[in-house]
Scaffold this motif. Structure first.
Motif, PDB file in Angstrom:
ATOM      1  N   LYS A 226       2.951   2.783   0.146  1.00  0.00           N
ATOM      2  CA  LYS A 226       1.665   3.339   0.549  1.00  0.00           C
ATOM      3  C   LYS A 226       0.584   3.107  -0.504  1.00  0.00           C
ATOM      4  CE  LYS A 226       2.795   5.187   4.503  1.00  0.00           C
ATOM      5  NZ  LYS A 226       2.127   4.812   5.771  1.00  0.00           N
ATOM      6  N   LEU A 227       0.804   2.172  -1.400  1.00  0.00           N
ATOM      7  CA  LEU A 227      -0.198   1.810  -2.404  1.00  0.00           C
ATOM      8  C   LEU A 227      -0.727   0.426  -2.071  1.00  0.00           C
ATOM      9  CD1 LEU A 227      -1.740   2.235  -5.044  1.00  0.00           C
ATOM     10  CD2 LEU A 227       0.237   1.327  -6.270  1.00  0.00           C
ATOM     11  N   LEU A 228      -2.023   0.340  -1.783  1.00  0.00           N
ATOM     12  CA  LEU A 228      -2.679  -0.920  -1.452  1.00  0.00           C
ATOM     13  C   LEU A 228      -3.674  -1.267  -2.539  1.00  0.00           C
ATOM     14  CD1 LEU A 228      -3.426  -0.272   2.338  1.00  0.00           C
ATOM     15  CD2 LEU A 228      -1.377  -1.258   1.318  1.00  0.00           C
ATOM     16  N   LEU A 257      -7.120   7.700   0.763  1.00  0.00           N
ATOM     17  CA  LEU A 257      -7.856   7.927  -0.479  1.00  0.00           C
ATOM     18  C   LEU A 257      -8.212   6.577  -1.079  1.00  0.00           C
ATOM     19  CD1 LEU A 257      -8.934   9.849  -2.650  1.00  0.00           C
ATOM     20  CD2 LEU A 257      -6.705   9.720  -3.765  1.00  0.00           C
ATOM     21  N   VAL A 258      -9.496   6.331  -1.242  1.00  0.00           N
ATOM     22  CA  VAL A 258     -10.005   5.057  -1.768  1.00  0.00           C
ATOM     23  C   VAL A 258     -10.504   5.301  -3.184  1.00  0.00           C
ATOM     24  CG1 VAL A 258     -11.607   3.155  -1.404  1.00  0.00           C
ATOM     25  CG2 VAL A 258     -10.646   4.367   0.564  1.00  0.00           C
ATOM     26  N   ASP A 295      -1.797  10.414   2.369  1.00  0.00           N
ATOM     27  CA  ASP A 295      -0.539   9.676   2.488  1.00  0.00           C
ATOM     28  C   ASP A 295      -0.668   8.202   2.131  1.00  0.00           C
ATOM     29  OD1 ASP A 295      -2.020   8.776   4.609  1.00  0.00           O
ATOM     30  OD2 ASP A 295      -0.793   9.727   6.154  1.00  0.00           O
ATOM     31  N   THR A 296      -1.889   7.687   2.028  1.00  0.00           N
ATOM     32  CA  THR A 296      -2.101   6.279   1.676  1.00  0.00           C
ATOM     33  C   THR A 296      -3.150   6.206   0.576  1.00  0.00           C
ATOM     34  OG1 THR A 296      -1.589   5.590   3.932  1.00  0.00           O
ATOM     35  CG2 THR A 296      -2.684   3.981   2.524  1.00  0.00           C
ATOM     36  N   LEU A 297      -2.867   5.373  -0.417  1.00  0.00           N
ATOM     37  CA  LEU A 297      -3.760   5.217  -1.570  1.00  0.00           C
ATOM     38  C   LEU A 297      -4.238   3.773  -1.635  1.00  0.00           C
ATOM     39  CD1 LEU A 297      -5.012   6.361  -4.178  1.00  0.00           C
ATOM     40  CD2 LEU A 297      -2.899   5.765  -5.358  1.00  0.00           C
TER      41      LEU A 297
END
Length: 317
Positions: A226-228, A257-258, A295-297
């Motif tokens: 979940k880390l982009l 979360l950006v 849940d996603t970063l």
């Protein structure tokens, strides 16, 4: 994945009866056909071949080229008769899964809001691959919530309550309990005993523990996939539909979360200000509680570099 063929069988290809079509030195021998040590079994040739064996060579090269396109493991148990069972390994080939918390550097693809390929980036193992410890996360979250509590609640003591200071009635002879003021806590509108007063709820937490908590949160998101990492956070326009379409294409994403390395882009601010499930943060404000709430970063390449630099900065005592 390649087929599981033992090297001993590959070395003996030249001595098989199917390969020895003639007895002269111009034919293929066992020494002129060697299997390479790489995964796909490339073939090297030591000598020139006669025209008689050229047709066989073309067939062998085409079969090796076909092997590169295979994507499944073929073993002696799963073989349906299309491949000789004596050339297959008896055991299944299993790709080992990566263990978390070994401080190994991670290689992650870099993209952007247009899903374009921007290369790869290496994430430091001592920041993005540390052992997961729930106790550290719990301590850091409690420290954050206590530190941000305002602590402005206040009640009035007996000297602060508005009212008269006269004794309500005489001390004896009435049959009632003795009282000296009507501003006491037992009366309606009176004081509050031992009530809260403005104070700070913050408590001390060591810097090493706080830094370790952020590393654990980043490692957990990286382990979950979940880390982009984005090359930049540039958006074509300030329209909200650009961000909505991108989030809808992502799987199993409810809150995003950006994080950017510096000041947030104005177009990105306008595009996300109406979305309650997309939040923006600069890298200096990245914290454990915000990571756990989403849940996603999504981090820009600049943000990753600044976070790693921040984690590697020596702690001043």
């Amino acid at each position: 994945m390649a087929l599981s063929i033992s090297r001993r069988v590959l070395r003996s290809f030249g001595s098989l009866s199917g390969f020895g079509r003639c007895g002269d030195s111009s034919c293929l021998t066992s020494q002129s056909f060697r299997a390479s040590h790489d995964l796909y079994g490339h073939v090297s040739w030591d000598c020139l071949f006669s025209a008689e064996s050229s047709s066989f060579i073309k067939g062998a090269v085409s079969s090796l080229a076909h092997r590169r396109l295979l994507t499944s493991n073929v073993t002696s148990e799963s073989n349906d008769g299309s491949f000789p069972s004596d050339l297959l390994s008896a055991k299944n080939v299993v790709t080992p899964q990566r263990e978390i918390g070994l401080y190994q550097d991670l290689v992650i693809p870099v993209t952007n809001f247009h899903n374009e390929d921007k290369g790869l980036m290496v994430l430091a193992g001592d920041v993005f691959d540390v052992p997961i410890r729930k106790d550290i996360i719990h301590r850091v979250v409690r420290w954050q919530l206590a530190k941000r509590q305002q602590g402005t609640h206040s009640t009035k003591t007996i000297s602060e309550v508005s009212g008269t200071g006269r004794k309500p009635y005489r001390q004896k002879g009435t049959g009632r309990a003795r009282h000296g003021t009507l501003r006491g806590p037992q009366f309606r509108g009176g004081a509050v005993m031992h009530g809260p007063k403005p104070r700070s709820h913050a408590f001390k937490l060591n810097k090493k523990v706080r830094r370790l908590g952020l590393k654990i949160a980043l490692s957990a998101r990286a382990a979950e996939g979940k880390l982009l990492v984005f090359e930049d956070l540039e958006v074509p326009s300030h329209k909200t539909k650009n961000i909505v379409n991108y989030v809808n294409e992502m799987e199993n994403t409810k809150k995003l979360l950006v994080v950017d390395g510096g000041p947030i882009n104005e177009k990105l601010k306008l595009a996300t200000q109406n979305l309650h499930y997309v939040n923006l943060l600069p890298s200096i404000g990245l914290n454990v509680y915000s990571i756990l709430q989403h849940d996603t970063l999504v981090m820009s390449r600049d943000a990753v570099n600044k976070i790693v630099e921040r984690m590697h900065t020596p702690i001043k005592r």
